[in-house]
Structures are given as C-alpha cells and as structure tokens.
Design a protein around this motif. Structure first.
Motif, PDB file in Angstrom:
ATOM      1  N   HIS A 317     -40.259 -23.532 -15.847  1.00  0.00           N
ATOM      2  CA  HIS A 317     -39.569 -22.770 -16.797  1.00  0.00           C
ATOM      3  C   HIS A 317     -40.378 -22.172 -17.999  1.00  0.00           C
ATOM      4  N   ASN A 318     -41.561 -22.417 -17.821  1.00  0.00           N
ATOM      5  CA  ASN A 318     -42.633 -22.123 -18.983  1.00  0.00           C
ATOM      6  C   ASN A 318     -42.143 -22.926 -20.188  1.00  0.00           C
ATOM      7  N   SER A 319     -41.738 -23.991 -20.199  1.00  0.00           N
ATOM      8  CA  SER A 319     -41.270 -24.851 -21.162  1.00  0.00           C
ATOM      9  C   SER A 319     -42.343 -25.617 -21.774  1.00  0.00           C
ATOM     10  N   ASP A 320     -42.393 -25.903 -23.084  1.00  0.00           N
ATOM     11  CA  ASP A 320     -43.327 -26.835 -23.506  1.00  0.00           C
ATOM     12  C   ASP A 320     -42.663 -28.189 -24.265  1.00  0.00           C
ATOM     13  N   SER A 321     -41.342 -28.283 -23.881  1.00  0.00           N
ATOM     14  CA  SER A 321     -40.693 -29.504 -24.262  1.00  0.00           C
ATOM     15  C   SER A 321     -40.519 -30.549 -23.089  1.00  0.00           C
ATOM     16  N   GLY A 322     -40.691 -31.819 -23.362  1.00  0.00           N
ATOM     17  CA  GLY A 322     -40.407 -32.835 -22.360  1.00  0.00           C
ATOM     18  C   GLY A 322     -40.694 -34.170 -23.014  1.00  0.00           C
ATOM     19  N   ILE A 323     -40.299 -35.099 -22.251  1.00  0.00           N
ATOM     20  CA  ILE A 323     -40.586 -36.611 -22.616  1.00  0.00           C
ATOM     21  C   ILE A 323     -42.031 -36.996 -22.353  1.00  0.00           C
ATOM     22  N   LEU A 324     -42.376 -36.830 -21.110  1.00  0.00           N
ATOM     23  CA  LEU A 324     -43.824 -37.264 -20.690  1.00  0.00           C
ATOM     24  C   LEU A 324     -44.889 -36.160 -20.975  1.00  0.00           C
ATOM     25  N   ALA A 325     -44.469 -35.054 -20.966  1.00  0.00           N
ATOM     26  CA  ALA A 325     -45.620 -33.875 -21.119  1.00  0.00           C
ATOM     27  C   ALA A 325     -45.285 -32.833 -21.609  1.00  0.00           C
ATOM     28  N   MET A 326     -46.036 -31.918 -21.971  1.00  0.00           N
ATOM     29  CA  MET A 326     -45.517 -30.430 -22.492  1.00  0.00           C
ATOM     30  C   MET A 326     -46.288 -29.448 -21.916  1.00  0.00           C
ATOM     31  N   GLY A 327     -45.675 -28.411 -21.831  1.00  0.00           N
ATOM     32  CA  GLY A 327     -46.603 -26.964 -21.308  1.00  0.00           C
ATOM     33  C   GLY A 327     -47.049 -27.377 -19.825  1.00  0.00           C
ATOM     34  N   ASP A 328     -47.966 -26.370 -19.504  1.00  0.00           N
ATOM     35  CA  ASP A 328     -48.396 -26.460 -17.999  1.00  0.00           C
ATOM     36  C   ASP A 328     -50.060 -27.100 -18.402  1.00  0.00           C
ATOM     37  N   SER A 329     -50.399 -28.268 -17.780  1.00  0.00           N
ATOM     38  CA  SER A 329     -51.742 -28.830 -18.189  1.00  0.00           C
ATOM     39  C   SER A 329     -52.490 -29.315 -17.062  1.00  0.00           C
ATOM     40  N   GLU A 330     -53.605 -29.495 -17.157  1.00  0.00           N
ATOM     41  CA  GLU A 330     -54.393 -30.230 -16.191  1.00  0.00           C
ATOM     42  C   GLU A 330     -55.718 -31.167 -16.843  1.00  0.00           C
ATOM     43  N   LEU A 331     -55.807 -32.377 -16.054  1.00  0.00           N
ATOM     44  CA  LEU A 331     -56.697 -33.383 -16.796  1.00  0.00           C
ATOM     45  C   LEU A 331     -58.377 -32.777 -16.730  1.00  0.00           C
ATOM     46  N   ILE A 332     -58.837 -32.752 -18.094  1.00  0.00           N
ATOM     47  CA  ILE A 332     -60.291 -32.251 -17.929  1.00  0.00           C
ATOM     48  C   ILE A 332     -61.266 -33.695 -18.031  1.00  0.00           C
ATOM     49  N   SER A 333     -60.779 -34.591 -18.887  1.00  0.00           N
ATOM     50  CA  SER A 333     -61.508 -35.801 -18.911  1.00  0.00           C
ATOM     51  C   SER A 333     -60.784 -36.928 -19.248  1.00  0.00           C
ATOM     52  N   THR A 334     -61.399 -38.241 -19.139  1.00  0.00           N
ATOM     53  CA  THR A 334     -60.792 -39.539 -19.528  1.00  0.00           C
ATOM     54  C   THR A 334     -61.793 -40.266 -20.447  1.00  0.00           C
ATOM     55  N   GLU A 335     -61.240 -41.134 -21.102  1.00  0.00           N
ATOM     56  CA  GLU A 335     -61.891 -42.202 -21.937  1.00  0.00           C
ATOM     57  C   GLU A 335     -61.295 -43.626 -21.645  1.00  0.00           C
ATOM     58  N   PHE A 336     -61.904 -44.250 -20.491  1.00  0.00           N
ATOM     59  CA  PHE A 336     -61.478 -45.471 -20.426  1.00  0.00           C
ATOM     60  C   PHE A 336     -62.460 -46.556 -20.606  1.00  0.00           C
TER      61      PHE A 336
END
Length: 336
Positions: A317-336
């Motif tokens: 529903h085009n919402s940016d509220s949430g517990i685990l995540a916000m908005g529509d997003s996709e992973l770009i990079s990691t730092e492990f």
C-alpha cells in the motif's frame, strides 16, 4: 512420503571384482561405501554420494547417469541420461531433482583415468534403485530464522528505497547491549538521498532492538531519533514475535502492540520458501518470504536470503511504516 523403504541401496557390480577393479598399473579403485538422501520425492533434490579411493593415491573421475522405469516394463536399458553437463567430473557426490514420479536406477562409474573409461579396466560401478513419489503434504520442511537473519556486530546492508523520505537506507548491527532488562542486538537504520556522500551524509533515524534465541526472532522496541535530535523510546508490553526459532511455510504470529495509546495488531506469516530473488546485489535462490502487517496501510512482503538477511521489500500500500523494513527496497551491497 517414501523413505528408504523401496529405495534401499542396491549395489550394482558391473565388473568382475567384488568391490574394485584393477587397472593395468595394479592400482585398485576401492568402493568404501555409498549414501542416498532420505527424502526422495519430486521437486526436491536427491543427493547420491559414493566413497571411493585409489590405492595409488591417484585422482578419480565419476560418470553419473540414470535411467527411468527401472524394474518396470518401460525399462529398455537404452535411455540412459547423464546427471552432469560433462561426461566425467571430479565430484563424488551429485544432487538431482526428479520432475516425474517413478522407479529409476542411478549409476556412477568410477575411473582413475578418462582413457580407462573405454574399457572394463579400472572401472568400478555402483548404483541405487530409487522410487520417486509425490511429496506428502503433511511433511513440511522446517527453517531456522537464525539462518536468514544474521545479527553479527559490524554487519551492514545498503538498500535503494522508494516510497520513503530518502532514496537510500543503511542497516548496521551493533554490539549486544542491555535494553528493557533484555540482552539485545541494536540495528541502526540510517538514511541518505545519495548514498552517504559528504553532501548528504547518513542520517540516523532510529535503532531497533532484537533478540534471537530459543523464543525466536523478537522485536524488543526501538529508539526513534527525530530530525531535531529528540529520542522517542518505544517498548512493547511484551516482546513482539516476528517468527519462532524454527518454522514452516504457512506458520504465522499475531501480536498486539500499544503505540501512543492505540492498540495495533502486528501480524507475520511465512508465505513461501525457495523463491528466486534478483536484486542489485545479486541473485538469491535460498530465500523465505515473510508477510508483515501493522494495519491496513502497513502491509509488505519481505524476502530474506540465507546467510544474508533482508534482500527485498515490497510494500502493498505504498507505506513506509513497518517493524522490519520501510518503503519498497532492494539490497545494493553488504558489509560482512
């Protein structure tokens, strides 16, 4: 579901020796044993492993093939199919997913040289009789949230984001600390318009506090830092269960959360597993898809990949509220 039952290992010796064959060099290929995975159903990889050795210590090569209809009138001994892209490989173990039910014979040739494969010299053969059945719907695979939600101090994830105040999101794991009488791992959420440049550095928006133990993945609360620098601490009356420690597809968890005097229902459900997800950071095949709902306008799908964590979020529903995540997003990079 069919277990070993019919699928008992049948050793097929297509050579004159009992457990090995001799090459011209007097080196012996010794078959020490073999195994097959218990689950033998369509759509699930079946793994075959042979434990072989060369008495001279030389390398061994394996030719894996199978034939359908074994033990039935359809078996004609001519429809052999390779299990690998090349004829001989160095792997002594192979996994294959059968698309159709039925009885199969799986055979591996073990040679100490490719040249020996054209003769009976130096060739040992072992095989399995396999009865592939349909999966039993009552037998569901179990997953462990620890495999899909790493919380190691120093780990970081960067995402591109839409439907949110900023274009980029960065999540970072901190060190274990005490919060509301619990030992928690803080995960900081930081935002930027252009990926944290000197023009628009990362702005810390909030910290979410999680525990992952025998109770499962729990949200213990958050510290929401406003643009003016003021802290807003939110602590639920009881920890919010995102998932239990282990779960199967279809499992769900319902929580009641009090926020500013209002009662909010937070609902989580495992929707699917094993979906292929492609994002900027790569393609992930070992995933689980989690549904999160915090009200009519706070619903989203969250994909988590094994050993990586959250790789994609899709808001409903085009919402940016949430517990685990916000908005529509996709992973770009990691730092492990």
């Amino acid at each position: 579901m069919n277990r070993i039952g019919f699928c008992l290992i049948v050793v097929l010796m297509f050579v004159t020796s009992v457990a090995f064959a001799e090459a011209e060099s007097d080196c012996k290929i010794v078959i020490k044993g073999s195994t097959i995975s218990e689950t033998q159903v369509t759509g699930t990889p079946v793994t075959f492993t042979v434990n072989a050795a060369n008495s001279c210590g030389e390398a061994l090569y394996y030719r894996w093939s199978f034939h359908p209809g074994y033990g039935t009138v359809d078996y004609d001994d001519t429809n052999w199919q390779l299990l690998t892209t090349s004829e001989y490989v160095t792997e002594n173990s192979i996994s294959h997913t059968f698309d159709s039910t039925g009885k199969y014979v799986v055979v591996v040739w073990v040679v100490d040289s490719i040249a020996a494969s054209s003769t009976d010299e130096g060739v040992a053969i072992i095989g399995w009789s396999v009865n592939i059945t349909e999966p039993d719907e009552s037998d569901t695979q179990s997953y462990n949230i620890a495999d899909y939600f790493p919380m190691t101090a120093g780990y970081g994830w960067t995402y591109s984001v839409t439907n949110c105040d900023h274009d980029f999101l960065k999540r970072e794991c901190g060190y274990t600390q005490s919060f509301n009488s619990e030992s928690v791992v803080p995960i900081g959420y930081m935002y930027s318009y252009d990926g944290g440049s000197s023009y628009d550095p990362w702005l810390t928006a909030d910290f979410n506090y999680f525990t992952l133990d025998d109770r499962g993945l729990l949200w213990q609360g958050c510290n929401d830092i406003s643009s003016s620098g003021e802290d807003k601490i939110l602590i639920p009356e009881t920890p919010l269960t995102i998932t239990s420690r282990t779960f199967s597809v279809g499992d769900s968890w319902t929580n009641t959360l009090q926020v500013d005097g209002e009662s909010i229902t937070a609902y989580f459900e495992i929707i699917a597993a094993g979906e292929t997800v492609t994002v900027s950071a790569g393609t992930y095949t070992d995933t689980i898809r989690l549904y999160e709902s915090t009200g009519d306008e706070g619903q989203r799908y969250i994909w988590l990949a094994r050993d990586v964590g959250i790789v994609k979020v899709e808001s409903l529903h085009n919402s940016d509220s949430g517990i685990l995540a916000m908005g529509d997003s996709e992973l770009i990079s990691t730092e492990f």
